[in-house]
Enzyme design. Structure first.
Site, PDB file in Angstrom:
ATOM      1  N   GLY A  14      35.145  43.852  37.475  1.00  0.00           N
ATOM      2  CA  GLY A  14      34.754  43.135  38.689  1.00  0.00           C
ATOM      3  C   GLY A  14      34.701  44.039  39.897  1.00  0.00           C
ATOM      4  N   SER A  16      32.164  45.444  41.547  1.00  0.00           N
ATOM      5  CA  SER A  16      30.949  45.563  42.352  1.00  0.00           C
ATOM      6  C   SER A  16      31.062  44.947  43.743  1.00  0.00           C
ATOM      7  CB  SER A  16      29.773  44.917  41.609  1.00  0.00           C
ATOM      8  OG  SER A  16      29.986  43.519  41.463  1.00  0.00           O
ATOM      9  N   ARG A  17      32.151  44.196  44.000  1.00  0.00           N
ATOM     10  CA  ARG A  17      32.265  43.539  45.300  1.00  0.00           C
ATOM     11  C   ARG A  17      33.713  43.124  45.540  1.00  0.00           C
ATOM     12  NH1 ARG A  17      29.810  37.398  44.696  1.00  0.00           N
ATOM     13  NH2 ARG A  17      30.984  36.787  42.835  1.00  0.00           N
ATOM     14  N   VAL A  65      32.671  40.391  30.826  1.00  0.00           N
ATOM     15  CA  VAL A  65      33.985  40.529  30.187  1.00  0.00           C
ATOM     16  C   VAL A  65      34.233  39.467  29.125  1.00  0.00           C
ATOM     17  CG1 VAL A  65      35.014  41.668  32.191  1.00  0.00           C
ATOM     18  CG2 VAL A  65      35.175  39.162  31.968  1.00  0.00           C
ATOM     19  N   SER A 143      46.513  34.898  41.030  1.00  0.00           N
ATOM     20  CA  SER A 143      46.227  34.185  42.273  1.00  0.00           C
ATOM     21  C   SER A 143      47.453  33.360  42.632  1.00  0.00           C
ATOM     22  CB  SER A 143      45.024  33.247  42.077  1.00  0.00           C
ATOM     23  OG  SER A 143      44.859  32.373  43.171  1.00  0.00           O
ATOM     24  N   TYR A 156      40.421  26.347  37.609  1.00  0.00           N
ATOM     25  CA  TYR A 156      40.774  27.685  38.090  1.00  0.00           C
ATOM     26  C   TYR A 156      42.278  27.903  37.999  1.00  0.00           C
ATOM     27  CZ  TYR A 156      40.975  31.697  41.290  1.00  0.00           C
ATOM     28  OH  TYR A 156      41.189  32.941  41.855  1.00  0.00           O
ATOM     29  N   LYS A 160      44.461  30.822  35.925  1.00  0.00           N
ATOM     30  CA  LYS A 160      45.338  31.791  36.592  1.00  0.00           C
ATOM     31  C   LYS A 160      46.798  31.599  36.196  1.00  0.00           C
ATOM     32  CE  LYS A 160      42.164  34.097  38.746  1.00  0.00           C
ATOM     33  NZ  LYS A 160      41.866  35.502  38.375  1.00  0.00           N
TER      34      LYS A 160
END
Length: 260
Positions: A14, A16-17, A65, A143, A156, A160
């Site tokens: 991850g 790229s940003r 991934v 998170s 989500y 996590k």
């Protein structure tokens, strides 16, 4: 202190940003050789160019991934190119906000495929080499959602929470080999994902994204949104020799939002 990662080889997913890019920048500044991974190869190449590292210190690989074979192939390429993997940063992640009754089973599966199984794939690919050398650092991006409950993001949160649990179990199994496994639990960080969150929450709850941010910040003692570079600094510590006595921890970096 600089060059805390000299002679270290790191994989960052991850990258790229957002947080992943910030970690790549921090690791490059600290002397690491890097394999940067993301689905968007064009953005990866932008990051690569911006870092300005010599070719012998950086490579990029575009993959998802969720593709276990591709993850294992990427690790094999890194080991062939650099000789080993010293640090794995499992940062790739996705987010989807909905009231629980609006979720369909595929929403949960999508969150687990990236946020949990992406961690599993890369860790199982890297860990044998780390154990054989009796050296390694695994850093999982969890998170605050992995440590408490919250409305309209149960899929989500489930993913996590799973990362936090996996981190603890892996730390126990890897410790005889001097491999540490820790997780970072960011709170509200100024990234593209937060902008997506604002839009999704506005749709699911009927309040504006800006009002949502104001509501969240009332629970943050420091009263501000954190920056990706702050997460990157902790990732440098966890990837360096300085953290050799720490394993199995899920560290809040959230402005005090979760106090435990």
């Amino acid at each position: 202190m600089a060059h805390r990662l000299d002679q270290q080889v790191a994989i960052i997913t991850g990258a790229s940003r957002g947080i992943g890019r910030a970690i790549a920048e921090a690791y490059a500044a600290e002397g690491a050789s890097l394999c940067l991974i993301a689905t968007d190869e064009s953005r990866l190449n932008e990051v690569k160019d911006a870092l300005g590292l010599p070719p012998e210190r950086i490579m990029t690989t575009g993959l998802n991934v969720t593709d276990r074979d591709a993850c294992f192939a990427a690790v094999a390429q890194v080991e062939h190119r650099f000789g080993r993997v010293d640090v794995l940063v499992n940062n790739a992640g996705v987010y989807r906000a909905k009231p629980f009754m609006d979720y369909v089973p595929q929403d949960f599966q999508d969150m687990l495929d990236v946020n949990l199984f992406g961690v599993l794939h890369f860790t199982q690919a890297c860990l044998p080499g780390m154990q054989a050398r009796e050296h390694g650092r695994i850093i999982n991006m969890a998170s605050t959602a992995g440590k408490w409950g919250s409305r309209n993001q149960s899929a989500y949160n489930v993913s996590k929470h799973a990362v936090v649990g996996l981190t603890r179990c892996l730390a126990l199994e890897a410790s005889p080999y001097k491999v540490t496994v820790n997780a970072i639990c960011p709170g509200f960080i100024q990234t593209d994902m937060v902008e997506e969150l604002k839009a999704q929450v506005a749709l699911s709850s009927g309040i504006s994204g800006d009002d949502m941010v104001k509501a969240v910040l009332t629970r943050v003692p420091l009263g501000r949104v954190l920056e990706p570079c702050e997460i990157a600094s902790l990732a440098v510590y966890l990837g360096s020799a300085e953290s050799r006595g720490m394993t199995g921890q899920s560290i809040h970096l959230d402005g005090g939002m979760v106090l435990s």
